[in-house]
Design a protein around this motif. Structure first.
Motif, PDB file in Angstrom:
ATOM      1  N   PRO A   1       0.715  -0.843  -0.307  1.00 51.22           N
ATOM      2  CA  PRO A   1      -0.212   0.538  -0.273  1.00 51.22           C
ATOM      3  C   PRO A   1       0.977   1.592   0.158  1.00 51.22           C
ATOM      4  O   PRO A   1       2.338   1.362   0.482  1.00 51.22           O
ATOM      5  CB  PRO A   1      -1.061  -0.287   1.685  1.00 51.22           C
ATOM      6  CG  PRO A   1       0.286  -0.673   1.719  1.00 51.22           C
ATOM      7  CD  PRO A   1       0.332  -1.982   1.371  1.00 51.22           C
ATOM      8  N   THR A   2       0.540   1.749  -0.548  1.00 56.32           N
ATOM      9  CA  THR A   2       1.052   3.362  -0.260  1.00 56.32           C
ATOM     10  C   THR A   2       0.317   4.027   1.288  1.00 56.32           C
ATOM     11  O   THR A   2      -0.302   3.729   2.080  1.00 56.32           O
ATOM     12  CB  THR A   2      -0.119   4.649  -1.238  1.00 56.32           C
ATOM     13  OG1 THR A   2      -1.407   4.517  -0.827  1.00 56.32           O
ATOM     14  CG2 THR A   2       0.241   4.528  -2.653  1.00 56.32           C
ATOM     15  N   PHE A   3       1.132   5.424   1.538  1.00 53.91           N
ATOM     16  CA  PHE A   3       1.501   5.837   2.341  1.00 53.91           C
ATOM     17  C   PHE A   3      -0.133   6.554   3.011  1.00 53.91           C
ATOM     18  O   PHE A   3      -0.596   6.093   3.988  1.00 53.91           O
ATOM     19  CB  PHE A   3       2.299   7.478   2.850  1.00 53.91           C
ATOM     20  CG  PHE A   3       2.172   7.278   4.516  1.00 53.91           C
ATOM     21  CD1 PHE A   3       2.446   6.511   5.240  1.00 53.91           C
ATOM     22  CD2 PHE A   3       1.540   9.034   4.477  1.00 53.91           C
ATOM     23  CE1 PHE A   3       2.648   7.222   6.846  1.00 53.91           C
ATOM     24  CE2 PHE A   3       1.738   9.124   5.440  1.00 53.91           C
ATOM     25  CZ  PHE A   3       2.383   8.305   6.718  1.00 53.91           C
ATOM     26  N   ALA A   4      -0.640   6.992   1.909  1.00 55.81           N
ATOM     27  CA  ALA A   4      -1.929   7.215   1.749  1.00 55.81           C
ATOM     28  C   ALA A   4      -2.946   6.350   2.230  1.00 55.81           C
ATOM     29  O   ALA A   4      -4.033   6.032   3.121  1.00 55.81           O
ATOM     30  CB  ALA A   4      -2.534   7.991   1.040  1.00 55.81           C
ATOM     31  N   GLU A   5      -2.850   5.201   2.124  1.00 52.89           N
ATOM     32  CA  GLU A   5      -3.697   3.937   1.928  1.00 52.89           C
ATOM     33  C   GLU A   5      -3.431   2.815   3.387  1.00 52.89           C
ATOM     34  O   GLU A   5      -4.556   2.684   4.065  1.00 52.89           O
ATOM     35  CB  GLU A   5      -4.005   2.747   0.596  1.00 52.89           C
ATOM     36  CG  GLU A   5      -4.894   3.251  -0.481  1.00 52.89           C
ATOM     37  CD  GLU A   5      -3.634   2.614  -1.679  1.00 52.89           C
ATOM     38  OE1 GLU A   5      -4.238   2.053  -2.699  1.00 52.89           O
ATOM     39  OE2 GLU A   5      -2.367   1.935  -1.769  1.00 52.89           O
ATOM     40  N   PHE A   6      -2.696   3.071   3.504  1.00 54.15           N
ATOM     41  CA  PHE A   6      -1.603   2.475   5.347  1.00 54.15           C
ATOM     42  C   PHE A   6      -3.057   3.585   5.867  1.00 54.15           C
ATOM     43  O   PHE A   6      -2.964   2.340   6.885  1.00 54.15           O
ATOM     44  CB  PHE A   6      -0.265   2.496   4.688  1.00 54.15           C
ATOM     45  CG  PHE A   6       0.241   2.670   6.416  1.00 54.15           C
ATOM     46  CD1 PHE A   6       0.094   1.068   7.107  1.00 54.15           C
ATOM     47  CD2 PHE A   6       0.856   3.537   7.343  1.00 54.15           C
ATOM     48  CE1 PHE A   6       0.719   0.977   8.273  1.00 54.15           C
ATOM     49  CE2 PHE A   6       1.217   3.639   8.500  1.00 54.15           C
ATOM     50  CZ  PHE A   6       1.426   2.063   9.030  1.00 54.15           C
ATOM     51  N   LYS A   7      -2.719   4.653   6.005  1.00 51.08           N
ATOM     52  CA  LYS A   7      -3.074   5.348   6.884  1.00 51.08           C
ATOM     53  C   LYS A   7      -5.093   5.245   6.842  1.00 51.08           C
ATOM     54  O   LYS A   7      -5.076   5.293   8.441  1.00 51.08           O
ATOM     55  CB  LYS A   7      -2.853   6.796   6.813  1.00 51.08           C
ATOM     56  CG  LYS A   7      -1.382   7.374   7.061  1.00 51.08           C
ATOM     57  CD  LYS A   7      -1.357   8.911   6.625  1.00 51.08           C
ATOM     58  CE  LYS A   7      -1.931   9.099   5.975  1.00 51.08           C
ATOM     59  NZ  LYS A   7      -1.361  10.947   5.879  1.00 51.08           N
ATOM     60  N   ARG A   8      -5.601   4.764   6.547  1.00 52.44           N
ATOM     61  CA  ARG A   8      -7.010   4.729   6.009  1.00 52.44           C
ATOM     62  C   ARG A   8      -7.595   3.355   6.836  1.00 52.44           C
ATOM     63  O   ARG A   8      -8.385   2.846   7.155  1.00 52.44           O
ATOM     64  CB  ARG A   8      -7.839   5.050   4.391  1.00 52.44           C
ATOM     65  CG  ARG A   8      -7.432   5.987   4.037  1.00 52.44           C
ATOM     66  CD  ARG A   8      -8.408   6.169   3.200  1.00 52.44           C
ATOM     67  NE  ARG A   8      -8.241   5.492   2.027  1.00 52.44           N
ATOM     68  CZ  ARG A   8      -7.230   5.656   0.794  1.00 52.44           C
ATOM     69  NH1 ARG A   8      -7.334   7.126   0.554  1.00 52.44           N
ATOM     70  NH2 ARG A   8      -7.511   4.591   0.488  1.00 52.44           N
ATOM     71  N   LEU A   9      -6.356   2.258   7.338  1.00 53.94           N
ATOM     72  CA  LEU A   9      -6.902   1.042   7.042  1.00 53.94           C
ATOM     73  C   LEU A   9      -7.302   0.796   8.636  1.00 53.94           C
ATOM     74  O   LEU A   9      -6.348   1.784   9.700  1.00 53.94           O
ATOM     75  CB  LEU A   9      -5.819   0.087   6.786  1.00 53.94           C
ATOM     76  CG  LEU A   9      -5.756   0.147   4.860  1.00 53.94           C
ATOM     77  CD1 LEU A   9      -4.418  -1.080   5.225  1.00 53.94           C
ATOM     78  CD2 LEU A   9      -7.214  -0.654   4.407  1.00 53.94           C
ATOM     79  N   ALA A  10      -7.552  -0.033   9.428  1.00 55.85           N
ATOM     80  CA  ALA A  10      -7.956  -0.266  10.930  1.00 55.85           C
ATOM     81  C   ALA A  10      -6.001  -0.761  11.331  1.00 55.85           C
ATOM     82  O   ALA A  10      -5.344  -1.472  10.697  1.00 55.85           O
ATOM     83  CB  ALA A  10      -8.504  -1.552  10.621  1.00 55.85           C
ATOM     84  N   PRO A  11      -5.385  -0.728  12.224  1.00 55.00           N
ATOM     85  CA  PRO A  11      -4.223  -0.844  12.436  1.00 55.00           C
ATOM     86  C   PRO A  11      -3.989  -2.745  12.317  1.00 55.00           C
ATOM     87  O   PRO A  11      -2.952  -2.586  11.872  1.00 55.00           O
ATOM     88  CB  PRO A  11      -4.312  -0.872  14.256  1.00 55.00           C
ATOM     89  CG  PRO A  11      -5.054   0.287  14.231  1.00 55.00           C
ATOM     90  CD  PRO A  11      -5.914  -0.005  13.283  1.00 55.00           C
ATOM     91  N   SER A  12      -5.037  -3.624  12.411  1.00 55.45           N
ATOM     92  CA  SER A  12      -4.333  -4.428  12.953  1.00 55.45           C
ATOM     93  C   SER A  12      -4.779  -4.702  11.365  1.00 55.45           C
ATOM     94  O   SER A  12      -3.994  -6.011  11.104  1.00 55.45           O
ATOM     95  CB  SER A  12      -5.564  -5.862  13.186  1.00 55.45           C
ATOM     96  OG  SER A  12      -7.112  -6.072  12.740  1.00 55.45           O
ATOM     97  N   ILE A  13      -5.648  -4.343  10.195  1.00 57.44           N
ATOM     98  CA  ILE A  13      -5.228  -4.923   8.698  1.00 57.44           C
ATOM     99  C   ILE A  13      -3.795  -4.352   8.129  1.00 57.44           C
ATOM    100  O   ILE A  13      -3.187  -4.928   7.350  1.00 57.44           O
ATOM    101  CB  ILE A  13      -6.488  -4.065   8.457  1.00 57.44           C
ATOM    102  CG1 ILE A  13      -8.242  -5.420   8.020  1.00 57.44           C
ATOM    103  CG2 ILE A  13      -6.667  -4.269   6.775  1.00 57.44           C
ATOM    104  CD1 ILE A  13      -9.353  -4.781   8.518  1.00 57.44           C
TER     105      ILE A  13
END
Length: 216
Positions: A14-26
């Motif tokens: 994932p990009t950093f933007a995509e990473f930030k949008r996800l729940a921590p566990s995912i």
């Protein structure tokens, strides 16, 4: 359903933007795939500090595990990179590494414990012995002998009573080893460091120093 739909849209890296949008566990499962890790409880993104152009860093904190000695968890440092002229949100995963943190359990369990980072050269057993010895020192164990130095104007070294009072207001955040001594840093990372040093074989002889850390 919304989370699953979002995950389905995210690339394997994932990009950093995509990473930030996800729940921590995912988010943890995506950026740490291929590495042995526990469930990620929280994400800190971005992490402050001096970082190279085109690089953004995050920290992933695992769910703590209770053991007979105390609480253990891993903290992962993750770096994303992009070309210097690109939007940092398009940065992709560059590298990651983990460190171990330990803490003494509190009445409400390991989630509310305070954690100290184990630096290279000290194992978990030594770390827990060090925290136990620190607690005995802070309780005013018998035969304590302090050696104290202070680079600030805090008055830490005024007398043994002052040293004990101050040590009981601070939280340990890092543990290291130097020859036969263990070193415990108390306070807040990045702030004034109060260091407690002693030999685990003779923890009644304690050296306490307070200094301002060098700038990064």
């Amino acid at each position: 359903m919304i989370i699953m739909a979002l995950v389905a849209q995210v690339a394997a890296t994932p990009t950093f933007a995509e990473f930030k949008r996800l729940a921590p566990s995912i988010a943890g499962d995506l950026v740490l795939q291929g590495q042995t890790h526990g469930r990620i409880d929280s994400v800190i993104a971005p992490v402050g500090g001096l970082i190279a152009p085109g690089v953004v860093e995050a920290e992933l904190v695992e769910q703590p595990v209770a053991t007979e000695r105390g609480c253990i968890r891993k903290r992962w440092a993750v770096s994303f990179s992009a070309p210097p002229s690109a939007d940092i949100n398009t940065a992709t995963l560059a590298r990651s590494h983990s460190s171990t943190e330990i803490g003494m359990p509190r009445p409400h369990g390991c989630r509310t414990a305070s954690y100290a980072h184990l630096n290279p050269g000290i194992d978990q057993a030594q770390g827990f012995r060090s925290l136990t010895a620190l607690e005995q020192i802070r309780l005013g164990a018998r035969n304590l002998r302090f050696q104290c130095s202070d680079e600030t104007s805090s008055g830490l070294c005024r007398n043994d009573r002052t040293i004990l009072r101050v040590l009981n207001t601070l939280t340990p955040w890092a543990i290291s080893r130097d020859a036969n001594d263990v070193l415990i840093w108390l306070g807040t990372p990045g702030g004034i460091v109060t260091e407690v040093r002693f030999d685990l074989a003779e923890p009644s002889r304690v050296r306490v120093t307070r200094h301002i850390p060098a700038p990064f």
